[in-house]
Design a protein around this motif. Structure first.
Motif, PDB file in Angstrom:
ATOM      1  N   HIS A  99       0.850  -1.194   0.000  1.00 59.82           N
ATOM      2  CA  HIS A  99       0.000   0.000   0.000  1.00 59.82           C
ATOM      3  C   HIS A  99       0.883   1.240   0.000  1.00 59.82           C
ATOM      4  O   HIS A  99       1.810   1.351   0.793  1.00 59.82           O
ATOM      5  CB  HIS A  99      -0.917   0.002   1.228  1.00 59.82           C
ATOM      6  CG  HIS A  99      -1.784   1.213   1.287  1.00 59.82           C
ATOM      7  ND1 HIS A  99      -1.543   2.249   2.154  1.00 59.82           N
ATOM      8  CD2 HIS A  99      -2.874   1.563   0.568  1.00 59.82           C
ATOM      9  CE1 HIS A  99      -2.457   3.181   1.974  1.00 59.82           C
ATOM     10  NE2 HIS A  99      -3.273   2.790   1.011  1.00 59.82           N
ATOM     11  N   LEU A 100       0.599   2.177  -0.909  1.00 62.66           N
ATOM     12  CA  LEU A 100       1.388   3.399  -1.013  1.00 62.66           C
ATOM     13  C   LEU A 100       0.663   4.609  -0.429  1.00 62.66           C
ATOM     14  O   LEU A 100       1.245   5.376   0.315  1.00 62.66           O
ATOM     15  CB  LEU A 100       1.759   3.659  -2.483  1.00 62.66           C
ATOM     16  CG  LEU A 100       2.540   2.525  -3.166  1.00 62.66           C
ATOM     17  CD1 LEU A 100       2.732   2.819  -4.647  1.00 62.66           C
ATOM     18  CD2 LEU A 100       3.866   2.294  -2.470  1.00 62.66           C
ATOM     19  N   PHE A 101      -0.611   4.794  -0.772  1.00 59.39           N
ATOM     20  CA  PHE A 101      -1.414   5.906  -0.247  1.00 59.39           C
ATOM     21  C   PHE A 101      -2.865   5.716  -0.663  1.00 59.39           C
ATOM     22  O   PHE A 101      -3.168   4.861  -1.502  1.00 59.39           O
ATOM     23  CB  PHE A 101      -0.891   7.268  -0.738  1.00 59.39           C
ATOM     24  CG  PHE A 101      -0.900   7.416  -2.232  1.00 59.39           C
ATOM     25  CD1 PHE A 101      -1.996   7.950  -2.900  1.00 59.39           C
ATOM     26  CD2 PHE A 101       0.208   7.028  -2.986  1.00 59.39           C
ATOM     27  CE1 PHE A 101      -2.002   8.068  -4.285  1.00 59.39           C
ATOM     28  CE2 PHE A 101       0.215   7.159  -4.367  1.00 59.39           C
ATOM     29  CZ  PHE A 101      -0.889   7.677  -5.011  1.00 59.39           C
ATOM     30  N   THR A 102      -3.740   6.526  -0.082  1.00 56.62           N
ATOM     31  CA  THR A 102      -5.173   6.479  -0.396  1.00 56.62           C
ATOM     32  C   THR A 102      -5.664   7.907  -0.596  1.00 56.62           C
ATOM     33  O   THR A 102      -5.223   8.821   0.107  1.00 56.62           O
ATOM     34  CB  THR A 102      -5.954   5.798   0.752  1.00 56.62           C
ATOM     35  OG1 THR A 102      -5.412   4.486   0.961  1.00 56.62           O
ATOM     36  CG2 THR A 102      -7.436   5.674   0.447  1.00 56.62           C
ATOM     37  N   PHE A 103      -6.556   8.117  -1.576  1.00 56.91           N
ATOM     38  CA  PHE A 103      -7.126   9.439  -1.816  1.00 56.91           C
ATOM     39  C   PHE A 103      -8.581   9.300  -2.251  1.00 56.91           C
ATOM     40  O   PHE A 103      -9.003   8.246  -2.721  1.00 56.91           O
ATOM     41  CB  PHE A 103      -6.314  10.220  -2.858  1.00 56.91           C
ATOM     42  CG  PHE A 103      -6.416   9.695  -4.269  1.00 56.91           C
ATOM     43  CD1 PHE A 103      -7.247  10.312  -5.197  1.00 56.91           C
ATOM     44  CD2 PHE A 103      -5.675   8.590  -4.681  1.00 56.91           C
ATOM     45  CE1 PHE A 103      -7.339   9.838  -6.506  1.00 56.91           C
ATOM     46  CE2 PHE A 103      -5.754   8.115  -5.985  1.00 56.91           C
ATOM     47  CZ  PHE A 103      -6.587   8.736  -6.894  1.00 56.91           C
ATOM     48  N   LEU A 104      -9.349  10.363  -2.091  1.00 58.85           N
ATOM     49  CA  LEU A 104     -10.748  10.400  -2.501  1.00 58.85           C
ATOM     50  C   LEU A 104     -10.816  10.956  -3.915  1.00 58.85           C
ATOM     51  O   LEU A 104     -10.426  12.100  -4.169  1.00 58.85           O
ATOM     52  CB  LEU A 104     -11.573  11.256  -1.538  1.00 58.85           C
ATOM     53  CG  LEU A 104     -13.066  11.350  -1.822  1.00 58.85           C
ATOM     54  CD1 LEU A 104     -13.730   9.977  -1.779  1.00 58.85           C
ATOM     55  CD2 LEU A 104     -13.737  12.300  -0.838  1.00 58.85           C
TER      56      LEU A 104
END
Length: 171
Positions: A99-104
């Motif tokens: 997992h690198l990052f999460t965004f909307l």
């Protein structure tokens, strides 16, 4: 069960589960849901790129530099990333994607908003992409991929994830 009947978690702007609904209803009503994007590299560092089939509910026949899809009801992002990568690539035994990052992501009215968890995985296995998902595929070098960004019709959420990934990696 058809893709439109698949049950998804509906989430809020803070990515908290607030209900469940069939995928078709989630898209039609623009409800916030969860997706995973997995960037796949082969042993030579090339990127898996594919064209989606014309039967996809969202962004049919467009190119994508990620494999992935919606997170099912009760499924974690990590579980969905591994499941989707193995399904779309037609392999078993991939290492767990990182997992690198999460965004909307906001689709600007196409299908609402979705939380987008971006991952990366190395695939040294021979791929046999899922025919229902992938119409064409190839592994491209970073230069080859960059050269096609302005020429091919790319899925907009994948382009947004790609741009954020480049920022995340400082490129």
């Amino acid at each position: 069960m058809s893709a439109a009947e698949e049950i998804l978690d509906v989430v809020d702007e803070q990515d908290r589960v607030v209900g469940q609904a069939p995928r078709g209803e989630v898209y039609a009503r623009g409800l916030i849901h969860r997706c995973v994007f997995v960037r796949v590299r082969d042993a030579e560092g090339r990127f898996f790129v594919h064209r989606r089939t014309p039967t996809k509910l969202v962004f049919p026949s467009m190119y994508d530099m990620f494999v992935g899809g919606v997170v099912g009801a009760g499924e974690s992002y990590d579980e969905a990333a591994l499941r989707e990568a193995e399904e779309e690539l037609g392999v078993r035994g991939l290492p767990r994607p990182e997992h690198l990052f999460t965004f909307l992501y906001d689709s600007a009215g196409v299908a609402g908003k979705w939380w987008s968890a971006v991952y990366e995985v190395r695939c040294d296995l021979p791929v046999n992409p899922q025919a229902e998902e992938v119409a064409w595929h190839a592994f491209l070098t970073e230069e080859e991929l960059a050269g096609r960004l302005g020429d091919w019709a790319w899925v907009p959420d994948g382009l947004a994830a790609h741009e954020r990934l480049r920022e995340h990696l400082g490129r």
